[in-house]
Design a protein around this motif. Structure first.
Motif, PDB file in Angstrom:
ATOM      1  N   LYS A   2       0.852  -1.195   0.000  1.00 18.04           N
ATOM      2  CA  LYS A   2       0.000   0.000   0.000  1.00 18.04           C
ATOM      3  C   LYS A   2       0.880   1.235   0.000  1.00 18.04           C
ATOM      4  N   LYS A   3       0.550   2.199  -0.854  1.00 21.41           N
ATOM      5  CA  LYS A   3       1.308   3.432  -0.945  1.00 21.41           C
ATOM      6  C   LYS A   3       0.627   4.504  -0.096  1.00 21.41           C
ATOM      7  N   PHE A   4       1.390   5.085   0.818  1.00 19.53           N
ATOM      8  CA  PHE A   4       0.847   6.147   1.662  1.00 19.53           C
ATOM      9  C   PHE A   4       1.272   7.529   1.164  1.00 19.53           C
ATOM     10  N   LYS A   5       2.070   7.539   0.082  1.00 19.77           N
ATOM     11  CA  LYS A   5       2.501   8.786  -0.556  1.00 19.77           C
ATOM     12  C   LYS A   5       3.177   9.718   0.446  1.00 19.77           C
ATOM     13  N   LEU A   6       4.109   9.137   1.200  1.00 17.85           N
ATOM     14  CA  LEU A   6       4.852   9.904   2.178  1.00 17.85           C
ATOM     15  C   LEU A   6       6.239  10.239   1.645  1.00 17.85           C
ATOM     16  N   SER A   7       6.797  11.294   2.168  1.00 15.01           N
ATOM     17  CA  SER A   7       8.161  11.693   1.847  1.00 15.01           C
ATOM     18  C   SER A   7       8.993  11.663   3.122  1.00 15.01           C
ATOM     19  N   THR A   8      10.295  11.469   2.969  1.00 16.05           N
ATOM     20  CA  THR A   8      11.174  11.479   4.143  1.00 16.05           C
ATOM     21  C   THR A   8      11.141  12.836   4.835  1.00 16.05           C
ATOM     22  N   GLU A   9      10.706  13.867   4.115  1.00 17.63           N
ATOM     23  CA  GLU A   9      10.660  15.218   4.674  1.00 17.63           C
ATOM     24  C   GLU A   9       9.335  15.535   5.358  1.00 17.63           C
ATOM     25  N   ASN A  10       8.349  14.662   5.233  1.00 17.17           N
ATOM     26  CA  ASN A  10       7.135  14.850   6.018  1.00 17.17           C
ATOM     27  C   ASN A  10       7.510  14.876   7.493  1.00 17.17           C
ATOM     28  N   THR A  11       6.818  15.679   8.270  1.00 23.88           N
ATOM     29  CA  THR A  11       7.097  15.668   9.706  1.00 23.88           C
ATOM     30  C   THR A  11       6.578  14.368  10.303  1.00 23.88           C
ATOM     31  N   ILE A  12       7.095  14.031  11.464  1.00 26.10           N
ATOM     32  CA  ILE A  12       6.658  12.809  12.148  1.00 26.10           C
ATOM     33  C   ILE A  12       5.147  12.818  12.382  1.00 26.10           C
ATOM     34  N   PRO A  13       4.561  13.910  12.911  1.00 22.62           N
ATOM     35  CA  PRO A  13       3.101  13.919  13.087  1.00 22.62           C
ATOM     36  C   PRO A  13       2.337  13.750  11.775  1.00 22.62           C
ATOM     37  N   GLU A  14       2.790  14.398  10.708  1.00 20.07           N
ATOM     38  CA  GLU A  14       2.110  14.286   9.409  1.00 20.07           C
ATOM     39  C   GLU A  14       2.095  12.838   8.929  1.00 20.07           C
ATOM     40  N   ALA A  15       3.240  12.176   8.999  1.00 16.41           N
ATOM     41  CA  ALA A  15       3.361  10.806   8.490  1.00 16.41           C
ATOM     42  C   ALA A  15       2.546   9.824   9.320  1.00 16.41           C
ATOM     43  N   SER A 146     -11.319   8.891  16.758  1.00 17.42           N
ATOM     44  CA  SER A 146     -11.505   9.912  15.731  1.00 17.42           C
ATOM     45  C   SER A 146     -11.116  11.285  16.267  1.00 17.42           C
ATOM     46  N   VAL A 147     -11.537  11.588  17.479  1.00 14.50           N
ATOM     47  CA  VAL A 147     -11.184  12.862  18.107  1.00 14.50           C
ATOM     48  C   VAL A 147      -9.678  12.968  18.274  1.00 14.50           C
ATOM     49  N   PHE A 148      -9.066  11.873  18.710  1.00 15.00           N
ATOM     50  CA  PHE A 148      -7.616  11.839  18.916  1.00 15.00           C
ATOM     51  C   PHE A 148      -6.871  12.133  17.616  1.00 15.00           C
ATOM     52  N   LEU A 149      -7.305  11.518  16.531  1.00 16.57           N
ATOM     53  CA  LEU A 149      -6.608  11.671  15.252  1.00 16.57           C
ATOM     54  C   LEU A 149      -6.745  13.078  14.679  1.00 16.57           C
ATOM     55  N   TYR A 150      -7.816  13.748  15.022  1.00 11.80           N
ATOM     56  CA  TYR A 150      -8.039  15.096  14.483  1.00 11.80           C
ATOM     57  C   TYR A 150      -7.713  16.205  15.494  1.00 11.80           C
ATOM     58  N   THR A 151      -7.136  15.795  16.620  1.00 15.99           N
ATOM     59  CA  THR A 151      -6.769  16.772  17.639  1.00 15.99           C
ATOM     60  C   THR A 151      -5.276  17.078  17.564  1.00 15.99           C
ATOM     61  N   PRO A 152      -4.905  18.342  17.426  1.00 14.60           N
ATOM     62  CA  PRO A 152      -3.479  18.683  17.393  1.00 14.60           C
ATOM     63  C   PRO A 152      -2.829  18.495  18.765  1.00 14.60           C
ATOM     64  N   LYS A 153      -1.522  18.393  18.750  1.00 12.63           N
ATOM     65  CA  LYS A 153      -0.716  18.316  19.977  1.00 12.63           C
ATOM     66  C   LYS A 153      -0.949  17.033  20.764  1.00 12.63           C
ATOM     67  N   THR A 154      -1.292  15.940  20.091  1.00 12.86           N
ATOM     68  CA  THR A 154      -1.339  14.649  20.788  1.00 12.86           C
ATOM     69  C   THR A 154       0.056  14.026  20.840  1.00 12.86           C
ATOM     70  N   MET A 155       1.001  14.645  20.108  1.00  9.48           N
ATOM     71  CA  MET A 155       2.388  14.184  20.130  1.00  9.48           C
ATOM     72  C   MET A 155       3.256  15.209  20.840  1.00  9.48           C
ATOM     73  N   LYS A 156       4.389  14.751  21.350  1.00  9.95           N
ATOM     74  CA  LYS A 156       5.287  15.623  22.102  1.00  9.95           C
ATOM     75  C   LYS A 156       5.845  16.728  21.206  1.00  9.95           C
ATOM     76  N   ALA A 157       6.013  17.899  21.795  1.00 12.51           N
ATOM     77  CA  ALA A 157       6.403  19.087  21.037  1.00 12.51           C
ATOM     78  C   ALA A 157       7.741  18.922  20.311  1.00 12.51           C
ATOM     79  N   GLN A 158       8.673  18.176  20.911  1.00 14.92           N
ATOM     80  CA  GLN A 158      10.002  18.065  20.293  1.00 14.92           C
ATOM     81  C   GLN A 158       9.991  17.289  18.976  1.00 14.92           C
ATOM     82  N   PHE A 159       8.884  16.581  18.692  1.00 14.96           N
ATOM     83  CA  PHE A 159       8.788  15.828  17.448  1.00 14.96           C
ATOM     84  C   PHE A 159       7.972  16.559  16.375  1.00 14.96           C
ATOM     85  N   ALA A 160       7.418  17.697  16.726  1.00  9.87           N
ATOM     86  CA  ALA A 160       6.469  18.379  15.845  1.00  9.87           C
ATOM     87  C   ALA A 160       7.034  18.690  14.467  1.00  9.87           C
ATOM     88  N   ASN A 161       8.286  19.112  14.413  1.00 10.20           N
ATOM     89  CA  ASN A 161       8.858  19.527  13.135  1.00 10.20           C
ATOM     90  C   ASN A 161       9.978  18.615  12.638  1.00 10.20           C
TER      91      ASN A 161
END
Length: 294
Positions: A2-15, A146-161
């Motif tokens: 399955k292709k998720f169309k991700l790039s190595t440059e996507n941020t950790i939260p995005e991927a 569903s709420v969790f997946l659409y809620t920002p900041k469920t991941m630690k700040a140091q991984f955001a970018n």
């Protein structure tokens, strides 16, 4: 794959979110077919999506706030377990016709009794699964997830970018090395539980390669994945036989004569799979792990 169309440059939260949302869509899509017993493939896809979700949460647990995912890891484990017996009964029934070719004609009546027993067990397991998928706990899990997946900041700040590329690569390599280490120690006398544990490790690596395989331009990625699938097939067939043997050994003693004959045959098949393991494992180890630097 399955292709998720991700790039190595996507941020950790995005991927991670992109993958989890795709898996969640698969869970929701297959629910009705699972309930309607449309086919065994729907249950398989449903279970795999749950297993992949659990894998991602486990492999990237340091990215999330602990309190944010501890609950979901436990709930998806509960949901997966609620479908396990139905799947086991499906496998038993699929093998029943094959059983007939392994035993003498004098056991035909016993196999008919086994078929009836399996159908009864399957019906009970299905009823229990339906209760779970119709429960308030299940509905709450879907809503909360569903709420969790659409809620920002469920991941630690140091991984955001941080980009996902090398972070995912590290997880893939750790799992690859763990398989090499454990596989090299396996012999014909290794306990069943160790074979099963290696199978689970192989699944984790396979899922990670399916999630992030596009990061590796090397053709070895596909070769490694195909070799891993062959190894996993060997270990999966071994585990299926373990489950079937255990099930047969737990049947009523009055029917033990026929069951013992079948158990002996299945034990021999299990030993054959153990003997073939080294060939599949060696094939896997001969393929170089691809690198992001290629």
């Amino acid at each position: 794959m399955k292709k998720f169309k991700l790039s190595t440059e996507n941020t950790i939260p995005e991927a991670i979110n992109a993958i989890l949302l795709s898996l969640f869509a698969t869970i929701r899509k297959n629910k009705n077919d699972v309930l309607n017993r449309s086919d065994t493939e729907s249950l398989h896809d449903y279970r795999v999506a749950i297993r992949r979700t659990r894998c991602l949460l486990s492999q990237f647990k340091q990215v999330f706030h602990k309190q944010a995912i501890g609950h979901f890891r436990a709930e998806f484990f509960w949901l997966f377990g609620a479908t396990s017996k139905v799947r086991d009964m499906d496998v038993h029934l699929e093998h029943l016709q094959y059983y007939k070719t392994l035993l003498p004609a004098t056991t035909e009546h016993d196999l008919l009794l086994l078929n009836q027993h399996l159908l009864a067990e399957q019906a009970m397991a299905y009823d229990e699964m339906v209760k779970v998928l119709g429960s308030g706990r299940y509905q709450k899990l879907l809503t909360d997830w569903s709420v969790f997946l659409y809620t920002p900041k469920t991941m630690k700040a140091q991984f955001a970018n941080r980009p996902i590329g090398h972070f995912a690569d590290k997880r893939i390599r750790l799992n690859y090395l763990a398989i090499l280490k454990q596989g090299q120690s396996i012999t014909l006398a290794t306990p069943d539980e160790i074979f099963h544990d290696l199978r689970k490790r192989c699944k984790k690596l396979r899922y990670l390669l399916e999630f992030f395989g596009e990061f590796y331009p090397d053709e070895n990625t596909e070769k490694l994945l195909n070799s891993l699938k062959r190894l996993q097939d060997n270990l999966g067939a071994h585990q299926d036989l373990c489950v079937q043997i255990q099930f047969l050994q737990q049947l009523p003693p009055a029917k033990q004569v026929a069951w013992q004959l079948l158990v002996e045959v299945l034990q021999n098949q299990k030993q054959q799979l153990r003997a073939e393991f080294k060939t599949h494992f060696d094939g896997f180890t001969k393929i170089r792990m691809p690198s992001l630097n290629n």
